[in-house]
Design a protein around this motif. Structure first.
Motif, PDB file in Angstrom:
ATOM      1  N   GLY A  59      40.461  30.697  44.577  1.00  0.00           N
ATOM      2  CA  GLY A  59      41.149  29.458  44.240  1.00  0.00           C
ATOM      3  C   GLY A  59      41.399  29.347  42.747  1.00  0.00           C
ATOM      4  N   ASP A  60      41.120  28.160  42.210  1.00  0.00           N
ATOM      5  CA  ASP A  60      41.261  27.938  40.773  1.00  0.00           C
ATOM      6  C   ASP A  60      39.909  27.955  40.072  1.00  0.00           C
ATOM      7  OD1 ASP A  60      44.102  27.642  40.656  1.00  0.00           O
ATOM      8  OD2 ASP A  60      43.895  25.664  41.575  1.00  0.00           O
ATOM      9  N   ASP A  61      38.891  28.473  40.755  1.00  0.00           N
ATOM     10  CA  ASP A  61      37.569  28.579  40.147  1.00  0.00           C
ATOM     11  C   ASP A  61      37.610  29.557  38.974  1.00  0.00           C
ATOM     12  OD1 ASP A  61      36.833  26.971  42.234  1.00  0.00           O
ATOM     13  OD2 ASP A  61      35.555  28.460  43.225  1.00  0.00           O
ATOM     14  N   PRO A  62      36.719  29.374  38.000  1.00  0.00           N
ATOM     15  CA  PRO A  62      36.598  30.377  36.938  1.00  0.00           C
ATOM     16  C   PRO A  62      36.179  31.717  37.548  1.00  0.00           C
ATOM     17  CG  PRO A  62      35.399  28.374  36.369  1.00  0.00           C
ATOM     18  CD  PRO A  62      35.792  28.243  37.811  1.00  0.00           C
ATOM     19  N   PRO A  63      36.548  32.816  36.924  1.00  0.00           N
ATOM     20  CA  PRO A  63      36.152  34.117  37.463  1.00  0.00           C
ATOM     21  C   PRO A  63      34.638  34.282  37.437  1.00  0.00           C
ATOM     22  CG  PRO A  63      37.174  34.364  35.305  1.00  0.00           C
ATOM     23  CD  PRO A  63      37.390  32.949  35.722  1.00  0.00           C
ATOM     24  N   LEU A  64      34.121  34.958  38.442  1.00  0.00           N
ATOM     25  CA  LEU A  64      32.701  35.268  38.514  1.00  0.00           C
ATOM     26  C   LEU A  64      32.547  36.748  38.189  1.00  0.00           C
ATOM     27  CD1 LEU A  64      29.813  34.384  39.288  1.00  0.00           C
ATOM     28  CD2 LEU A  64      30.340  35.054  41.634  1.00  0.00           C
ATOM     29  N   PHE A  65      31.927  37.037  37.042  1.00  0.00           N
ATOM     30  CA  PHE A  65      31.804  38.415  36.575  1.00  0.00           C
ATOM     31  C   PHE A  65      30.397  38.954  36.794  1.00  0.00           C
ATOM     32  CE2 PHE A  65      35.421  37.131  33.783  1.00  0.00           C
ATOM     33  CZ  PHE A  65      36.302  38.141  34.140  1.00  0.00           C
ATOM     34  N   ASP A  66      30.337  40.261  36.957  1.00  0.00           N
ATOM     35  CA  ASP A  66      29.075  40.987  36.956  1.00  0.00           C
ATOM     36  C   ASP A  66      28.765  41.306  35.497  1.00  0.00           C
ATOM     37  OD1 ASP A  66      27.087  42.959  36.960  1.00  0.00           O
ATOM     38  OD2 ASP A  66      27.771  43.842  38.837  1.00  0.00           O
ATOM     39  N   ARG A  67      27.889  40.495  34.886  1.00  0.00           N
ATOM     40  CA  ARG A  67      27.622  40.619  33.452  1.00  0.00           C
ATOM     41  C   ARG A  67      27.071  41.999  33.091  1.00  0.00           C
ATOM     42  NH1 ARG A  67      30.543  36.674  31.258  1.00  0.00           N
ATOM     43  NH2 ARG A  67      30.368  34.780  32.522  1.00  0.00           N
ATOM     44  N   ARG A  68      26.229  42.516  33.959  1.00  0.00           N
ATOM     45  CA  ARG A  68      25.645  43.829  33.685  1.00  0.00           C
ATOM     46  C   ARG A  68      26.722  44.904  33.654  1.00  0.00           C
ATOM     47  NH1 ARG A  68      20.985  46.815  37.372  1.00  0.00           N
ATOM     48  NH2 ARG A  68      20.766  48.672  36.063  1.00  0.00           N
ATOM     49  N   ALA A  69      27.653  44.814  34.604  1.00  0.00           N
ATOM     50  CA  ALA A  69      28.742  45.797  34.644  1.00  0.00           C
ATOM     51  C   ALA A  69      29.626  45.687  33.406  1.00  0.00           C
ATOM     52  CB  ALA A  69      29.573  45.608  35.906  1.00  0.00           C
ATOM     53  N   LEU A  70      29.899  44.456  32.973  1.00  0.00           N
ATOM     54  CA  LEU A  70      30.715  44.275  31.766  1.00  0.00           C
ATOM     55  C   LEU A  70      30.057  44.929  30.559  1.00  0.00           C
ATOM     56  CD1 LEU A  70      31.974  40.568  31.998  1.00  0.00           C
ATOM     57  CD2 LEU A  70      33.197  42.654  32.608  1.00  0.00           C
ATOM     58  N   GLU A  71      28.753  44.720  30.420  1.00  0.00           N
ATOM     59  CA  GLU A  71      28.041  45.308  29.286  1.00  0.00           C
ATOM     60  C   GLU A  71      28.051  46.833  29.352  1.00  0.00           C
ATOM     61  OE1 GLU A  71      24.124  43.714  28.982  1.00  0.00           O
ATOM     62  OE2 GLU A  71      24.804  41.635  28.775  1.00  0.00           O
ATOM     63  N   MET A  72      27.820  47.367  30.529  1.00  0.00           N
ATOM     64  CA  MET A  72      27.779  48.823  30.681  1.00  0.00           C
ATOM     65  C   MET A  72      29.124  49.460  30.360  1.00  0.00           C
ATOM     66  SD  MET A  72      25.513  49.270  34.154  1.00  0.00           S
ATOM     67  CE  MET A  72      25.892  51.025  34.223  1.00  0.00           C
ATOM     68  N   ALA A  79      41.236  38.927  30.557  1.00  0.00           N
ATOM     69  CA  ALA A  79      42.023  37.718  30.831  1.00  0.00           C
ATOM     70  C   ALA A  79      43.386  38.030  31.458  1.00  0.00           C
ATOM     71  CB  ALA A  79      42.186  36.894  29.562  1.00  0.00           C
ATOM     72  N   PRO A  80      44.129  39.041  30.972  1.00  0.00           N
ATOM     73  CA  PRO A  80      45.421  39.340  31.616  1.00  0.00           C
ATOM     74  C   PRO A  80      45.250  39.788  33.069  1.00  0.00           C
ATOM     75  CG  PRO A  80      45.318  40.327  29.433  1.00  0.00           C
ATOM     76  CD  PRO A  80      43.932  39.853  29.749  1.00  0.00           C
ATOM     77  N   ASP A  81      44.185  40.543  33.349  1.00  0.00           N
ATOM     78  CA  ASP A  81      43.934  40.992  34.713  1.00  0.00           C
ATOM     79  C   ASP A  81      43.586  39.806  35.612  1.00  0.00           C
ATOM     80  OD1 ASP A  81      43.637  44.196  34.375  1.00  0.00           O
ATOM     81  OD2 ASP A  81      42.789  43.156  32.650  1.00  0.00           O
ATOM     82  N   VAL A  82      42.814  38.877  35.072  1.00  0.00           N
ATOM     83  CA  VAL A  82      42.466  37.675  35.840  1.00  0.00           C
ATOM     84  C   VAL A  82      43.728  36.881  36.162  1.00  0.00           C
ATOM     85  CG1 VAL A  82      41.253  35.467  35.770  1.00  0.00           C
ATOM     86  CG2 VAL A  82      40.122  37.538  34.920  1.00  0.00           C
ATOM     87  N   ALA A  83      44.599  36.714  35.167  1.00  0.00           N
ATOM     88  CA  ALA A  83      45.839  35.959  35.375  1.00  0.00           C
ATOM     89  C   ALA A  83      46.703  36.632  36.441  1.00  0.00           C
ATOM     90  CB  ALA A  83      46.605  35.838  34.062  1.00  0.00           C
ATOM     91  N   HIS A  84      46.790  37.959  36.397  1.00  0.00           N
ATOM     92  CA  HIS A  84      47.582  38.693  37.395  1.00  0.00           C
ATOM     93  C   HIS A  84      47.009  38.490  38.795  1.00  0.00           C
ATOM     94  CE1 HIS A  84      49.791  41.959  39.319  1.00  0.00           C
ATOM     95  NE2 HIS A  84      48.641  42.380  39.801  1.00  0.00           N
ATOM     96  N   GLU A  85      45.695  38.611  38.932  1.00  0.00           N
ATOM     97  CA  GLU A  85      45.070  38.460  40.251  1.00  0.00           C
ATOM     98  C   GLU A  85      45.165  37.017  40.748  1.00  0.00           C
ATOM     99  OE1 GLU A  85      44.302  40.773  42.157  1.00  0.00           O
ATOM    100  OE2 GLU A  85      44.386  42.436  40.740  1.00  0.00           O
ATOM    101  N   ARG A  86      45.121  36.058  39.829  1.00  0.00           N
ATOM    102  CA  ARG A  86      45.256  34.648  40.226  1.00  0.00           C
ATOM    103  C   ARG A  86      46.656  34.407  40.807  1.00  0.00           C
ATOM    104  NH1 ARG A  86      40.931  31.189  39.531  1.00  0.00           N
ATOM    105  NH2 ARG A  86      40.776  31.674  37.324  1.00  0.00           N
ATOM    106  N   THR A  87      47.659  34.980  40.196  1.00  0.00           N
ATOM    107  CA  THR A  87      49.022  34.843  40.711  1.00  0.00           C
ATOM    108  C   THR A  87      49.133  35.445  42.108  1.00  0.00           C
ATOM    109  OG1 THR A  87      49.975  34.881  38.482  1.00  0.00           O
ATOM    110  CG2 THR A  87      51.435  35.450  40.311  1.00  0.00           C
ATOM    111  N   GLU A  88      48.539  36.630  42.288  1.00  0.00           N
ATOM    112  CA  GLU A  88      48.564  37.284  43.600  1.00  0.00           C
ATOM    113  C   GLU A  88      47.780  36.475  44.622  1.00  0.00           C
ATOM    114  OE1 GLU A  88      49.167  40.047  46.711  1.00  0.00           O
ATOM    115  OE2 GLU A  88      50.267  39.504  44.885  1.00  0.00           O
TER     116      GLU A  88
END
Length: 220
Positions: free
Chosen positions: A76-89, A98-107
């Motif tokens: 929906g319009d919820d904020p993205p839920l990220f895997d923080r550990r994966a982001l750090e790794m 952010a651009p990827d989130v915007a693209h997936e939100r549109t889809e």
């Protein structure tokens, strides 16, 4: 044990859930599918239980240039839920994605409109909600979907899938009231390895299944 296809998996999953329904533990239930693969599975569950069927569209946020590797998800319009550990790794930041989130939100919104049209999303407050997918690998989209649903106040929140990575099933128990998973194989590598037929489900198939289920009378 293997499944012939998603419909066979849904039939097997429905048998387990019917036991709960017989005990009266499912109050005013509704079945929600994670499209696209979860829809044929969920259709069999909804048919067996005589419940409404709808979709809850979630989108995986993948690693740039490697979209199959998920590091988060949105609903929906919820904020993205990220895997923080994966982001750090991976040395990634929310700003970088952010651009990827915007693209997936549109889809995501495109698919919601395509699948549901002008129908409102089903009410889940004070209902038993059964969220169905065709299998759980990392569980990223399922986790985001469960948190989205939890905020809407269901009486009971159940995650159901034919096959799950054992560690993912264990993690999901902190997100759902109940996790129903028929197979939790120690040799899990991918959901598709447990199906004879795991062809991709098309948008047209999703729409057809939802139309067929909406035309079928539900048990009162």
């Amino acid at each position: 044990m293997r499944f012939h296809d998603r419909r066979h998996a849904g039939q097997e999953l429905a048998v387990r859930l019917m036991e709960w329904a017989a005990d009266g533990d499912l109050v005013n239930p509704v079945v929600l599918a994670l499209p696209r693969g979860g829809v044929p599975v969920a259709a069999e569950v909804a048919h067996a239980l005589g419940t409404p069927l709808d979709v809850l569209v979630a989108r995986k946020i993948g690693v740039p240039r490697h979209p199959e590797t998920g590091v988060g998800a949105i609903v929906g319009d919820d904020p993205p839920l990220f895997d923080r550990r994966a982001l750090e790794m991976l040395g990634l930041s929310e700003d970088r994605l952010a651009p990827d989130v915007a693209h997936e939100r549109t889809e995501l919104h495109r698919r919601e409109l395509l699948y549901r049209g002008d129908r409102s999303a089903p009410q889940v407050t004070d209902r038993a909600v059964i969220l169905v997918d065709d299998g759980l690998a990392t569980g990223a989209t399922a986790r985001a979907a469960l948190r989205h649903l939890r905020r809407r106040g269901p009486a009971r929140l159940i995650l159901a899938a034919p096959v799950c990575a054992p560690e993912t099933a264990a993690l999901m128990r902190s997100e759902a009231d109940d996790v129903v998973c028929l197979l939790q194989p120690s040799g899990f590598h991918a959901v598709g390895q447990w199906y004879d037929d795991f062809d991709q489900v098309s948008d047209d198939e999703v729409i057809q299944v939802l139309h067929e289920r909406s035309a079928s009378p539900s048990k009162s």
